[in-house]
Design a protein around this motif. Structure first.
Motif, mmCIF file in Angstrom:
data_model
loop_
_atom_site.group_PDB
_atom_site.id
_atom_site.type_symbol
_atom_site.label_atom_id
_atom_site.label_comp_id
_atom_site.label_asym_id
_atom_site.label_seq_id
_atom_site.Cartn_x
_atom_site.Cartn_y
_atom_site.Cartn_z
ATOM 1 N N TYR A 468 34.790 7.211 71.346
ATOM 2 C CA TYR A 468 33.578 6.436 71.542
ATOM 3 C C TYR A 468 32.441 7.033 70.724
ATOM 4 O O TYR A 468 32.427 8.228 70.437
ATOM 5 C CB TYR A 468 33.198 6.404 73.024
ATOM 6 N N LYS A 469 31.489 6.199 70.374
ATOM 7 C CA LYS A 469 30.329 6.655 69.621
ATOM 8 C C LYS A 469 29.533 7.669 70.429
ATOM 9 O O LYS A 469 29.124 8.709 69.926
ATOM 10 C CB LYS A 469 29.446 5.459 69.265
ATOM 11 N N TRP A 478 30.584 1.942 71.967
ATOM 12 C CA TRP A 478 31.569 1.263 71.127
ATOM 13 C C TRP A 478 32.535 2.283 70.532
ATOM 14 O O TRP A 478 32.313 3.499 70.608
ATOM 15 C CB TRP A 478 30.888 0.440 70.043
ATOM 16 N N ILE A 479 33.615 1.782 69.955
ATOM 17 C CA ILE A 479 34.656 2.642 69.400
ATOM 18 C C ILE A 479 34.286 2.999 67.967
ATOM 19 O O ILE A 479 33.995 2.116 67.145
ATOM 20 C CB ILE A 479 36.023 1.950 69.450
ATOM 21 N N ALA A 480 34.312 4.287 67.668
ATOM 22 C CA ALA A 480 33.961 4.781 66.334
ATOM 23 C C ALA A 480 34.921 5.908 65.961
ATOM 24 O O ALA A 480 35.832 6.250 66.732
ATOM 25 C CB ALA A 480 32.514 5.258 66.312
ATOM 26 N N ASP A 481 34.727 6.479 64.783
ATOM 27 C CA ASP A 481 35.591 7.587 64.330
ATOM 28 C C ASP A 481 37.066 7.222 64.471
ATOM 29 O O ASP A 481 37.884 8.029 64.928
ATOM 30 C CB ASP A 481 35.272 8.864 65.113
ATOM 31 N N TRP A 482 37.379 5.994 64.089
ATOM 32 C CA TRP A 482 38.744 5.461 64.207
ATOM 33 C C TRP A 482 39.443 5.727 62.871
ATOM 34 O O TRP A 482 39.290 4.982 61.903
ATOM 35 C CB TRP A 482 38.665 3.971 64.505
ATOM 36 N N THR A 483 40.221 6.772 62.820
ATOM 37 C CA THR A 483 40.761 7.242 61.537
ATOM 38 C C THR A 483 42.280 7.175 61.437
ATOM 39 O O THR A 483 42.841 7.512 60.392
ATOM 40 C CB THR A 483 40.325 8.699 61.301
ATOM 41 N N TYR A 552 22.149 3.665 71.228
ATOM 42 C CA TYR A 552 21.087 2.697 70.947
ATOM 43 C C TYR A 552 21.661 1.296 70.776
ATOM 44 O O TYR A 552 22.853 1.106 70.513
ATOM 45 C CB TYR A 552 20.303 3.121 69.695
ATOM 46 N N ASP A 553 20.806 0.315 70.929
ATOM 47 C CA ASP A 553 21.193 -1.088 70.800
ATOM 48 C C ASP A 553 21.312 -1.440 69.324
ATOM 49 O O ASP A 553 20.408 -1.142 68.539
ATOM 50 C CB ASP A 553 20.140 -1.957 71.479
ATOM 51 N N LEU A 588 34.104 -0.788 66.543
ATOM 52 C CA LEU A 588 34.401 -1.981 67.343
ATOM 53 C C LEU A 588 33.553 -2.008 68.607
ATOM 54 O O LEU A 588 33.620 -1.095 69.431
ATOM 55 C CB LEU A 588 35.883 -2.011 67.707
ATOM 56 N N LYS A 589 32.768 -3.055 68.760
ATOM 57 C CA LYS A 589 31.909 -3.228 69.929
ATOM 58 C C LYS A 589 32.602 -3.995 71.049
ATOM 59 O O LYS A 589 32.496 -3.645 72.227
ATOM 60 C CB LYS A 589 30.639 -3.972 69.522
ATOM 61 N N ALA A 590 33.314 -5.075 70.695
ATOM 62 C CA ALA A 590 33.917 -5.919 71.734
ATOM 63 C C ALA A 590 34.922 -6.877 71.115
ATOM 64 O O ALA A 590 34.902 -7.156 69.916
ATOM 65 C CB ALA A 590 32.839 -6.708 72.474
ATOM 66 N N LEU A 591 35.793 -7.379 71.974
ATOM 67 C CA LEU A 591 36.738 -8.445 71.645
ATOM 68 C C LEU A 591 36.369 -9.656 72.493
ATOM 69 O O LEU A 591 36.163 -9.535 73.702
ATOM 70 C CB LEU A 591 38.162 -7.992 71.945
ATOM 71 N N LEU A 592 36.258 -10.821 71.867
ATOM 72 C CA LEU A 592 35.902 -12.045 72.579
ATOM 73 C C LEU A 592 37.084 -13.010 72.602
ATOM 74 O O LEU A 592 37.747 -13.222 71.578
ATOM 75 C CB LEU A 592 34.707 -12.737 71.925
#
Length: 597
Positions: A468-469, A478-483, A552-553, A588-592
């Protein structure tokens, strides 16, 4: 979006019996309502977020001004020892159901662990089934997805947000019955505006108005006039901001009380105010030990004021222990609502204490349970005299009468007292834990709620090279550092009706990382696409007065991945990288998922 609420499963109920026995107080003859022909009272239930017992002037705090709260307590009843849970969502679950939070499915504050099972009977469902108009304005924090959403739990109207906190308090976006819209002004003022609109619109019929404000929870944002006032009182920045938020709430409480008066509703409206846990920083709190998150007195003892003119004598002070689990049975008796359809209640009606200062009230144990299995090393049990505290699997005992600050462990002097309290705690905990900690899936496919957003913070992250960030993975993260292509995100979903769903993602991607490929799968169905458009924005402007722990937003780019044909039933939905270009995958913030058939 179709936002019809689910059908309430409760049948209309008549008046409660007026001859009964509860907790050592015999109540016979006339009920708390004056007679059966009296109009049902309105109810305005107000709760703040992270406001401690000491954040009220009349609780001995001469550094803060809260004239409306002080007046509310003076005009009705002040509960001196009212207890909630150490954190937000569990308190809200118990408040709405009259049950300890572990019975309801809520056992945390994020990641879906805050959700209350949809089959639980809430205060809103009780009121709605008895002809009340119901509205919720503020922070829900007991489920973001229908039917765990407020509109699925008995509220005709909802304005606010469902997460554990909100990132922007000025000119923010809020949700109205599932649809987001822009607002202008400070969030507490805006929520009050909608609350007053609901009251004015429904003043000819009985209404239940639940206003769970989100202050003084962080981030530390408040109109500067409030912050400046308290800085002039030589307070540190965090305390000055918290007190400023509390005074802003106090001003809005005054707006609500004035509106009731102008509409001629004051005498027939029950107004309640409480907070959801102890203070979110170390500041004045009546010399109690602990703050938010603590199972000591300072983490769980909060204000409770109840006003009902001509029914509750002004200046009433209740010294008996009471709890969030007691408000559903209390309001049910006050308003003549049957609790027959509710699940097993842990609370008891406080009406005898409000009717008579000489009530013979039977002592009992009020429990504080952990918010998740990883917190099972802590808990507490409270009676009139004793507080037993479990910390790191060791039980301590404090005599609150002689040691209100909980400085001296007296467990060796009163082993039988500790044995009884700890054994009663353990017995009830074991009864609830097996079901209480089971994860609840995200419901997908309700015809009346055709779009579902699966946020990143409700996913389980599998493999290495994914994180996560923020440090904690709280709401809005959100999901970050996805390597790594061997790592993925998983959501537990329950498709209630088979169908075709357009799958989209909200993402951030630098120019160097464009060209990566994303796959979404569930069951035997999968779709994939390539991310070719860069989107790497700056955060939205904010007005923080102190550094924040939350993320942050941010603005987010939205792209369609494909159409998923989902079968009915519970299943795992996965998002994974097929190829990573550059240093890392998208953020990645979200899946809709939007139903299209």
């Amino acid at each position: 979006m179709n936002t019809n609420t689910r059908r309430c499963f409760l049948k209309n109920a008549g008046l409660i019996l007026t001859s009964w026995f509860l907790g050592g107080c015999s109540v016979q003859g006339e009920s708390f309502r004056s007679n059966e022909n009296t109009d049902q009272p309105n109810v305005v239930l107000i709760m703040t977020d992270d406001q401690g017992w000491g954040d009220v002037h009349s609780h001995g705090n001469n550094k803060i001004d809260t004239p409306q709260m002080d007046g509310l307590a003076e005009e009705g009843a002040r509960f001196d020892r009212f207890f909630v849970s150490p954190v937000s969502a569990p308190t809200r679950a118990s408040l709405l159901t009259g049950r300890y939070h572990l019975r309801t499915g809520a056992h945390g504050v994020t990641g879906g662990r805050e959700n209350v099972r949809s089959e639980e009977v809430t205060l809103a469902e009780l009121f709605k089934s008895n002809g009340y108009k119901t509205g919720c304005f503020g922070k829900w924090h007991n489920g973001a997805h229908f039917p765990n959403h407020p509109n699925g739990q008995g509220f005709d109207e909802f304005v606010g947000f469902c997460a554990g906190h909100w990132n922007r308090y000025f000119n923010t976006k809020l949700e109205h019955n599932g649809i987001f819209f822009k607002t202008e002004g400070y969030i507490t003022d805006v929520l009050t505006d909608f609350s007053l609109s609901f009251i004015n619109k429904n003043k000819q019929s009985p209404f239940f108005c639940y206003i769970p404000y989100n202050i003084p929870h962080a981030p530390w944002q408040v109109p500067k006039k409030y912050f400046t006032k308290y800085k002039r009182r030589d307070l540190d920045d965090k305390t000055a901001c918290a007190y400023g938020m509390c005074e802003n709430f106090d001003d809005n409480l005054g707006r609500i009380l004035n509106a009731l008066s102008k509409n001629g509703l004051s005498e027939n409206t029950i107004v309640l105010f409480l907070s959801d846990n102890g203070p979110n920083s170390y500041r004045y709190n009546g010399n109690m030990k602990g703050k938010k998150g603590s199972v000591h007195e300072g983490g769980v003892r909060v204000p409770l004021f109840i006003r009902w003119p001509k029914k509750i004598q002004s200046g009433t002070i209740v010294y008996e222990n009471a709890s969030h689990i007691d408000l559903l049975p209390t309001l049910s008796e006050m308003c003549g609502l049957s609790t027959e359809k509710c699940f097993k209640l842990d609370g008891r009606s406080l009406v005898p204490l409000l009717r008579s200062r000489n009530c013979s009230w039977q002592d009992r144990i009020i429990f504080t349970f952990p918010r998740g299995p990883e917190w099972s090393f802590q808990g507490a049990a409270r009676t009139r005299r004793w507080r037993a505290v479990k910390k790191k699997d060791k039980w301590l005992l404090f005599d609150i009468h002689s040691d209100p600050h909980e400085d001296i462990d007296v467990s060796k002097h009163y082993p039988e007292v500790l044995k009884k309290l700890s054994s009663e705690y353990t017995k009830l905990y074991k009864e609830m834990a097996e079901e209480g900690f089971k994860p609840l899936p995200i419901s997908v496919g309700y015809p009346s709620w055709d779009e579902v957003e699966l946020p990143a913070h409700e996913a389980t992250l599998e493999g290495e090279g994914i994180a996560y960030k923020g440090k904690n993975g709280w709401a809005h993260d959100w999901i970050a550092d996805w390597t790594s292509v061997n790592s993925f995100a998983v959501w537990d979903i329950d498709v209630v009706e088979s169908g075709s769903f357009k799958a989209e993602v909200k993402y951030i991607c630098s120019r160097d990382n464009t060209g990566c490929k994303i796959k979404i799968s569930a069951g035997n169905c999968a779709v994939q696409t390539e991310i070719n458009e860069a989107f790497d924005p700056e955060p939205f402007p904010h007005r923080d007065l102190l550094p924040r722990k939350e993320v942050y937003d941010m603005p987010w780019k939205q792209v369609t991945v494909g159409t998923l044909n989902l079968s009915k039933g519970r299943q795992k939905l996965k998002v994974l990288p097929l190829a990573i270009k550059g240093r890392e995958f998208i953020e990645l913030k979200a899946l809709l998922l939007k139903r299209i058939d």
